[in-house]
Design an enzyme around this catalytic site. Sequence first.
Site, PDB file in Angstrom:
ATOM      1  N   CYS A  42      -3.667   2.015 -10.277  1.00 27.87           N
ATOM      2  CA  CYS A  42      -2.461   2.779 -10.617  1.00 27.87           C
ATOM      3  C   CYS A  42      -1.273   1.840 -10.829  1.00 27.87           C
ATOM      4  O   CYS A  42      -1.203   0.782 -10.204  1.00 27.87           O
ATOM      5  CB  CYS A  42      -2.130   3.766  -9.502  1.00 27.87           C
ATOM      6  SG  CYS A  42      -3.450   4.967  -9.256  1.00 27.87           S
ATOM      7  N   CYS A  63      -2.988   6.759 -13.801  1.00 25.87           N
ATOM      8  CA  CYS A  63      -2.208   7.216 -12.651  1.00 25.87           C
ATOM      9  C   CYS A  63      -0.952   6.371 -12.448  1.00 25.87           C
ATOM     10  O   CYS A  63      -0.927   5.194 -12.783  1.00 25.87           O
ATOM     11  CB  CYS A  63      -3.075   7.207 -11.390  1.00 25.87           C
ATOM     12  SG  CYS A  63      -4.034   5.697 -11.183  1.00 25.87           S
TER      13      CYS A  63
END
Length: 243
Positions: free
Chosen positions: A81, A162
């Site tokens: 992420c 993400c």
Amino acid sequence: ILAISLWVAFSHKQYNSGDSLKETIISRCQTFIQNNRTSSAYDCQKIWTVFEQAFVGKDPCNVPTDAYDSLINTIIQDPICNKMLFWSKTKHIVHEFTEKRNCFQTLEDTLLGYIMDGLTWCGKEGSNETFTTGCPSWNDCVNHTVKSFWNRASAAFAEAACGDVSAMLNGSIATPFTPTSIFASIEVKRFNADKMRSLTVFLVTQENDGKSCDDPSLKNLQKELDPKLKYSCVSVAKSSPSH
Ligand code: N1C
């Protein structure tokens, strides 16, 4: 005799091409595992076997994206992420950029993308061989063996996106956000606003000429995004191709 030797030479060549694809894939897989300590659980031989099952024995124009489902499930990696970098029409620049830095991860920096990057492959109906030459061209058909792979792998990469996500687009072409690109047609459509916080576009221009962040195609990109996502665009001037 001539016919027989031609046949032997031809079938040997075909055998070799498939064989060297296997060697390339297994050796790239091993190299990646050596360089990335986290992925030692992967079995490169198994990855080859699962990969092969997606297209061997099939018409090279009739391999749908879901043929690669088992491969994707075998090789699945946790996303990093806040580091994921998507791109469109900037393949060369993007890798020149990420090679020197550890702060971004493209699909080609994951095991799956690293193994397949730049390769060509296909099968043939009624044959158990693998070919690396004589395969159809990218635009010859919809269910193209290699195109289906990138469509499937890109879909998985985008679904996993993400945190703060980036995309590097080309400001020197007519439509930096090209509707037919994998980025526009597959990836953006799969971004999940529950997992993502923002999308930052890096628009790469040459010597300050070319498109700006006001480009209409980028307005289309913004319209496609979930309003919950924070969108920003930064124009980056690239002084010369070699720098
Ligand atoms: O069609 P594109 O660009 O928009 O696809 C790029 C987009 C990236 O964000 C990647 O996540 O899709 C993913 N991707 C690859 O990772 C990839 N590696 C190599 C898509 N295509 C990839 N390739 C090859 O580049 C593929 O064989 C195809 O020919 C090009 C697509 O590049 P593009 O049109 O510049």
